[in-house]
Design an enzyme around this catalytic site. Structure first.
Site, PDB file in Angstrom:
ATOM      1  N   ASP A 167       0.827  -1.201   0.000  1.00  0.00           N
ATOM      2  CA  ASP A 167       0.000   0.000   0.000  1.00  0.00           C
ATOM      3  C   ASP A 167       0.869   1.262   0.000  1.00  0.00           C
ATOM      4  O   ASP A 167       1.920   1.288   0.643  1.00  0.00           O
ATOM      5  CB  ASP A 167      -0.911   0.003   1.231  1.00  0.00           C
ATOM      6  CG  ASP A 167      -2.049   1.004   1.115  1.00  0.00           C
ATOM      7  OD1 ASP A 167      -2.326   1.466  -0.007  1.00  0.00           O
ATOM      8  OD2 ASP A 167      -2.650   1.317   2.150  1.00  0.00           O
ATOM      9  N   LEU A 227      11.763 -20.325  -4.412  1.00  0.00           N
ATOM     10  CA  LEU A 227      10.682 -19.485  -3.905  1.00  0.00           C
ATOM     11  C   LEU A 227       9.482 -19.517  -4.843  1.00  0.00           C
ATOM     12  O   LEU A 227       9.629 -19.534  -6.062  1.00  0.00           O
ATOM     13  CB  LEU A 227      11.169 -18.035  -3.775  1.00  0.00           C
ATOM     14  CG  LEU A 227      10.119 -17.006  -3.331  1.00  0.00           C
ATOM     15  CD1 LEU A 227       9.832 -17.133  -1.840  1.00  0.00           C
ATOM     16  CD2 LEU A 227      10.566 -15.588  -3.681  1.00  0.00           C
ATOM     17  N   HIS A 269       3.090   3.803  -9.056  1.00  0.00           N
ATOM     18  CA  HIS A 269       2.915   2.383  -9.384  1.00  0.00           C
ATOM     19  C   HIS A 269       4.175   1.814 -10.047  1.00  0.00           C
ATOM     20  O   HIS A 269       4.566   0.676  -9.773  1.00  0.00           O
ATOM     21  CB  HIS A 269       1.705   2.199 -10.298  1.00  0.00           C
ATOM     22  CG  HIS A 269       0.397   2.524  -9.632  1.00  0.00           C
ATOM     23  ND1 HIS A 269       0.036   1.981  -8.425  1.00  0.00           N
ATOM     24  CD2 HIS A 269      -0.635   3.338 -10.007  1.00  0.00           C
ATOM     25  CE1 HIS A 269      -1.167   2.438  -8.072  1.00  0.00           C
ATOM     26  NE2 HIS A 269      -1.579   3.255  -9.009  1.00  0.00           N
TER      27      HIS A 269
END
Length: 225
Positions: free
Chosen positions: A12, A124, A29
């Site tokens: 956020d 991962l 962004h």
């Protein structure tokens, strides 16, 4: 010492980061996308982290201005294509969660392509939550089981959820203290950490500090010890 298998992050603060600098939200962004690479690379190199789930686009994000949504879709397509080589070099498997049917055919094809090309990687797992909402996930899971005989069990439900791995550590950047419909089932016993740092300013160093704090927490899972 606490097991650290699954980290989930609510990323956020991109828009506010840009606004504080008198820039367009799109700049925030783009800056946030760069941090995704840093955090993913850090987790890929961490011996304990098995899965990293990032809240990239929620079912509620469609309410944002049309131009911002269109930019986010283009940015996601660009990010996935650019990061494919990073995934492969670092043995990272890409795994999306969410209802992808709402995306354009082109974006769906890109998501599927990256998922297939990294399917052999066994390091991962980087999971992006795309058009994801926990309530929607649970509702879709129940609908897929509605014709089952007998009572629906916890195991049956968990087997049809988008994300089948419990969260150990859930982090939210940006200063707010809420889960925003993110992995509500999987985070039932997650340790929650909130930071005022806006996502584009988040770093591997701050994540490492949070992990060290997490390792010191006594997790009882409803028991006494």
């Amino acid at each position: 010492m606490n097991k650290l298998g699954h980290i989930a992050i609510i990323m956020d603060g991109n828009g506010r980061w840009a606004e504080e600098r008198s820039k367009k939200r799109s700049v925030g962004h783009e800056a946030g996308a760069k941090i995704v690479r840093e955090i993913t690379s850090f987790c890929a190199a961490h011996e304990e982290v098995e899965r990293l789930t990032l809240y990239a686009f929620s079912t509620e994000n469609w309410k944002r201005p049309r131009l911002e949504v269109e930019f986010l879709m283009k940015l996601l397509d660009k990010y996935l294509k650019q990061e494919l080589e990073t995934y492969l070099q670092n043995n990272i498997r890409f795994e999306p969660i969410g209802d992808l049917r709402a995306f354009s055919k082109q974006l769906q094809a890109t998501i599927k392509m990256v998922e297939e090309k990294t399917a052999h990687c066994d390091g991962l797992v980087q999971s992006l939550a795309l058009n994801y909402g926990a309530q929607d996930e649970i509702l879709r899971a129940f609908n897929s089981l509605k014709d089952s005989e007998g009572d629906i069990t916890q195991e049956m439900l968990e087997n049809v959820l988008d994300c089948k791995t419990d969260v150990d550590l859930l982090i939210r950047t940006g200063g707010d203290h809420r889960l925003s419909n993110f992995l509500l089932w999987q985070a039932a016993y997650a340790e929650l950490f909130f930071t005022d740092t806006l996502w584009p300013d988040f770093s591997a160093q701050e994540l490492d500090k949070i992990i060290k704090k997490f390792k010191k927490v006594e997790r009882r899972f409803g028991g006494l010890k």
